[in-house]
Motif scaffolding. Structure first.
Motif, PDB file in Angstrom:
ATOM      1  N   GLY A   7       0.799  -1.224   0.000  1.00  0.00           N
ATOM      2  CA  GLY A   7       0.000   0.000   0.000  1.00  0.00           C
ATOM      3  C   GLY A   7       0.827   1.268   0.000  1.00  0.00           C
ATOM      4  O   GLY A   7       0.313   2.345   0.296  1.00  0.00           O
ATOM      5  N   GLN A   8       2.118   1.138  -0.334  1.00  0.00           N
ATOM      6  CA  GLN A   8       2.983   2.333  -0.398  1.00  0.00           C
ATOM      7  C   GLN A   8       3.523   2.518  -1.813  1.00  0.00           C
ATOM      8  O   GLN A   8       4.010   1.562  -2.430  1.00  0.00           O
ATOM      9  CB  GLN A   8       4.182   2.174   0.561  1.00  0.00           C
ATOM     10  N   LEU A   9       3.405   3.732  -2.330  1.00  0.00           N
ATOM     11  CA  LEU A   9       4.114   4.100  -3.554  1.00  0.00           C
ATOM     12  C   LEU A   9       5.292   4.962  -3.095  1.00  0.00           C
ATOM     13  O   LEU A   9       5.122   6.122  -2.724  1.00  0.00           O
ATOM     14  CB  LEU A   9       3.216   4.905  -4.499  1.00  0.00           C
ATOM     15  N   ARG A  10       6.465   4.328  -3.069  1.00  0.00           N
ATOM     16  CA  ARG A  10       7.674   5.064  -2.654  1.00  0.00           C
ATOM     17  C   ARG A  10       8.342   5.594  -3.920  1.00  0.00           C
ATOM     18  O   ARG A  10       8.620   4.830  -4.848  1.00  0.00           O
ATOM     19  CB  ARG A  10       8.618   4.127  -1.907  1.00  0.00           C
ATOM     20  N   ILE A  11       8.598   6.882  -3.946  1.00  0.00           N
ATOM     21  CA  ILE A  11       9.229   7.472  -5.131  1.00  0.00           C
ATOM     22  C   ILE A  11      10.607   8.000  -4.728  1.00  0.00           C
ATOM     23  O   ILE A  11      10.741   8.733  -3.746  1.00  0.00           O
ATOM     24  CB  ILE A  11       8.364   8.603  -5.712  1.00  0.00           C
ATOM     25  N   LEU A  12      11.620   7.567  -5.468  1.00  0.00           N
ATOM     26  CA  LEU A  12      12.987   7.988  -5.168  1.00  0.00           C
ATOM     27  C   LEU A  12      13.587   8.605  -6.425  1.00  0.00           C
ATOM     28  O   LEU A  12      13.471   8.040  -7.516  1.00  0.00           O
ATOM     29  CB  LEU A  12      13.829   6.772  -4.736  1.00  0.00           C
ATOM     30  N   ASN A  13      14.199   9.778  -6.267  1.00  0.00           N
ATOM     31  CA  ASN A  13      14.862  10.420  -7.408  1.00  0.00           C
ATOM     32  C   ASN A  13      16.252   9.813  -7.556  1.00  0.00           C
ATOM     33  O   ASN A  13      17.079   9.905  -6.640  1.00  0.00           O
ATOM     34  CB  ASN A  13      14.933  11.931  -7.195  1.00  0.00           C
ATOM     35  N   GLN A  14      16.481   9.180  -8.700  1.00  0.00           N
ATOM     36  CA  GLN A  14      17.678   8.346  -8.871  1.00  0.00           C
ATOM     37  C   GLN A  14      18.707   9.033  -9.784  1.00  0.00           C
ATOM     38  O   GLN A  14      18.690   8.855 -10.996  1.00  0.00           O
ATOM     39  CB  GLN A  14      17.244   6.993  -9.458  1.00  0.00           C
ATOM     40  N   PHE A  15      19.553   9.835  -9.166  1.00  0.00           N
ATOM     41  CA  PHE A  15      20.693  10.423  -9.876  1.00  0.00           C
ATOM     42  C   PHE A  15      21.691  10.842  -8.812  1.00  0.00           C
ATOM     43  O   PHE A  15      21.367  10.864  -7.622  1.00  0.00           O
ATOM     44  CB  PHE A  15      20.276  11.622 -10.748  1.00  0.00           C
ATOM     45  N   THR A  16      22.908  11.150  -9.237  1.00  0.00           N
ATOM     46  CA  THR A  16      23.923  11.506  -8.228  1.00  0.00           C
ATOM     47  C   THR A  16      24.474  12.914  -8.411  1.00  0.00           C
ATOM     48  O   THR A  16      24.970  13.503  -7.473  1.00  0.00           O
ATOM     49  CB  THR A  16      25.098  10.504  -8.276  1.00  0.00           C
ATOM     50  N   GLU A  17      24.422  13.455  -9.653  1.00  0.00           N
ATOM     51  CA  GLU A  17      25.016  14.771  -9.898  1.00  0.00           C
ATOM     52  C   GLU A  17      24.186  15.518 -10.925  1.00  0.00           C
ATOM     53  O   GLU A  17      23.667  14.914 -11.863  1.00  0.00           O
ATOM     54  CB  GLU A  17      26.412  14.627 -10.518  1.00  0.00           C
ATOM     55  N   LEU A  18      24.133  16.855 -10.770  1.00  0.00           N
ATOM     56  CA  LEU A  18      23.454  17.686 -11.766  1.00  0.00           C
ATOM     57  C   LEU A  18      24.485  18.288 -12.709  1.00  0.00           C
ATOM     58  O   LEU A  18      25.521  18.799 -12.258  1.00  0.00           O
ATOM     59  CB  LEU A  18      22.729  18.849 -11.073  1.00  0.00           C
ATOM     60  N   PHE A  19      24.215  18.220 -14.009  1.00  0.00           N
ATOM     61  CA  PHE A  19      25.073  18.876 -15.004  1.00  0.00           C
ATOM     62  C   PHE A  19      24.206  19.524 -16.062  1.00  0.00           C
ATOM     63  O   PHE A  19      23.158  18.979 -16.434  1.00  0.00           O
ATOM     64  CB  PHE A  19      25.942  17.854 -15.759  1.00  0.00           C
TER      65      PHE A  19
END
Ligand SMILES: NC(=O)c1ccc[n+]([C@@H]2O[C@H](COP(=O)([O-])OP(=O)(O)OC[C@H]3O[C@@H](n4cnc5c(N)ncnc54)[C@H](O)[C@@H]3O)[C@@H](O)[C@H]2O)c1
Length: 382
Positions: free
Chosen positions: A285-297
């Motif tokens: 019953g959980q929608l876990r959302i994770l932003n998957q990146f390590t660096e912004l360019f």
């Protein structure tokens, strides 16, 4: 664990299958070779020819002694999905099986419809097959940071609290994708959220940024185990494209002003992230959302890095701004949160000069196989 990998022949699926099998999990990889077919159809074949999935699994077993089960079939076909889920009864399913190219989805009606049908039907089938045959199975779904677009406010990790007329509530963060492909990912998230709310399915939706690299511990054991590495305008992601352009001696093609900023990650970090999601599952019953990146360019920053390292290696790299084939902001605010995976234990492999040099050296070995006709944009948004 019994882990089903949908899209197991793909750029990310194959290294994931090897990595998890190497750790002793019981892995089953499903693929219908859609990406290989689309690459052939659009003259966008990968840099390094890879054996088919059965043969790759055979080579992997010969090298490591570990087995990867293989099923060749279409995830958009519910009969196949019922059989696979019913027989294998996975503890976790990692769902990569989608048409992942934004330019392909923008070629015309046929390609747009194929992308829409394939991606939504595959996701819908995964949800139903889990509910019917493996209700405890954790769905790990690959979404994309592109779902959020480039809003002029901070991008939260999946959810946003909104206060309105003295009351507040939590909602999915607003999504506004820039291609039909990215829009199918938005629709996937909505489908998943519906079945999480109503049927208690457990889901992790990984909002992944563009991935780069071709080296992983298992791929490095035998050249025939390398992931399919695309450098063309349709299936190649920007870092992989720039690295190959630098090696081929053609200018790095920056689209427009090059201020387009995104979150990137190394292929090895994709492997870590899916494993972390798998070993720390979402609740029923959980929608876990994770932003998957390590660096912004920004695109200009990536081009600058590839040039700096390439020049030191004697490649004499040139950068050229060309007309942007896409409809997107070329200068914009971008600040995306990404603490969830770090809290689960992600140890990022950053894009250091050594990492860029290692990737260039690897591609130099295949310099003779680069076809420069595949580099300039062949698809325009309008
Ligand atoms: N590579 C990236 O930079 C990136 C970034 C963000 C999100 N993603 C997402 O990650 C996932 C994997 O991406 P990838 O780069 O490995 O792409 P890929 O095309 O190399 O891999 C996807 C695989 O799924 C298979 N497939 C597609 N539809 C199928 C179906 N109906 N039945 C069976 N197999 C099917 C394809 O044949 C292919 O082998 C995709 O969902 C993509 O949207 C990728």
């Amino acid at each position: 664990m019994r882990i089903l990998i949908l899209g197991g022949d793909g750029y990310l699926g194959w290294p994931t299958a090897m990595s998890l099998a190497a750790k002793g999990h019981d892995v089953c990889a499903v693929d219908n070779y859609l990406r290989r077919e689309m690459a052939l159809e659009t003259n966008s074949e990968a840099l390094i020819p890879s054996p088919n999935l059965d043969d790759r699994a055979g080579i992997f077993e010969a090298v490591t002694g570990k087995k990867i089960r293989v099923v060749i079939g279409d995830c958009a076909d519910y009969t196949l999905m019922s059989r696979v889920f019913g027989e294998f009864k996975p503890n976790a399913v990692i769902h990569y099986a989608e048409q992942p190219s934004a330019p392909y989805s923008m070629m015309g009606f046929t390609e747009a419809r194929k992308t829409l049908n394939n991606n939504l039907n595959a996701t819908f089938n995964v949800i139903w097959a889990v509910m019917k045959f493996a209700p405890d199975c954790h769905i790990i779904k690959l979404g994309t940071m592109g779902e959020y677009g480039t809003p002029n406010i901070d991008i939260e990790e999946g959810w946003i609290e909104i206060e309105r007329n003295g009351r507040s509530d939590k909602f999915l963060y607003p999504r506004q994708a820039g291609s039909l492909y990215h829009t199918t990912k938005v629709l996937d998230t909505d489908l998943l959220w519906f079945y999480v709310r109503t049927h208690g399915v457990r889901v992790t939706d990984l909002m992944q940024g563009p991935v780069y690299g071709l080296s992983t511990p298992q791929a490095d054991m035998d050249e025939r185990l390398l992931p399919n590495f695309h450098y063309d305008d349709i299936f190649g992601t920007v870092v992989n494209r720039f690295l190959t352009q630098a090696v081929a001696g053609v200018p790095l093609t920056v689209y427009g002003k090059g201020g387009q900023t995104r979150g990137y990650l190394n292929l090895n970090d994709t492997l870590q992230c899916v494993e972390l999601a798998m070993t720390n599952p979402a609740q029923a019953g959980q929608l876990r959302i994770l932003n998957q990146f390590t660096e912004l360019f920004s695109v200009n920053e990536i081009a600058g890095r590839v040039k700096a390292v390439g020049d030191r290696m004697g490649l004499n790299v040139r950068i050229e701004s060309i007309q942007n084939p896409r409809k997107e902001k070329e200068e914009h605010y971008y600040n995306a949160k990404h603490s969830g995976l770090l809290e689960l234990g992600l140890k990022p492999n950053y894009m250091t000069d050594d990492v860029v040099a290692g990737m260039l050296e690897r591609i130099i070995k295949y310099r003779g196989m680069i076809d420069t006709k595949k580099i300039m944009p062949r698809v325009r948004w309008s």
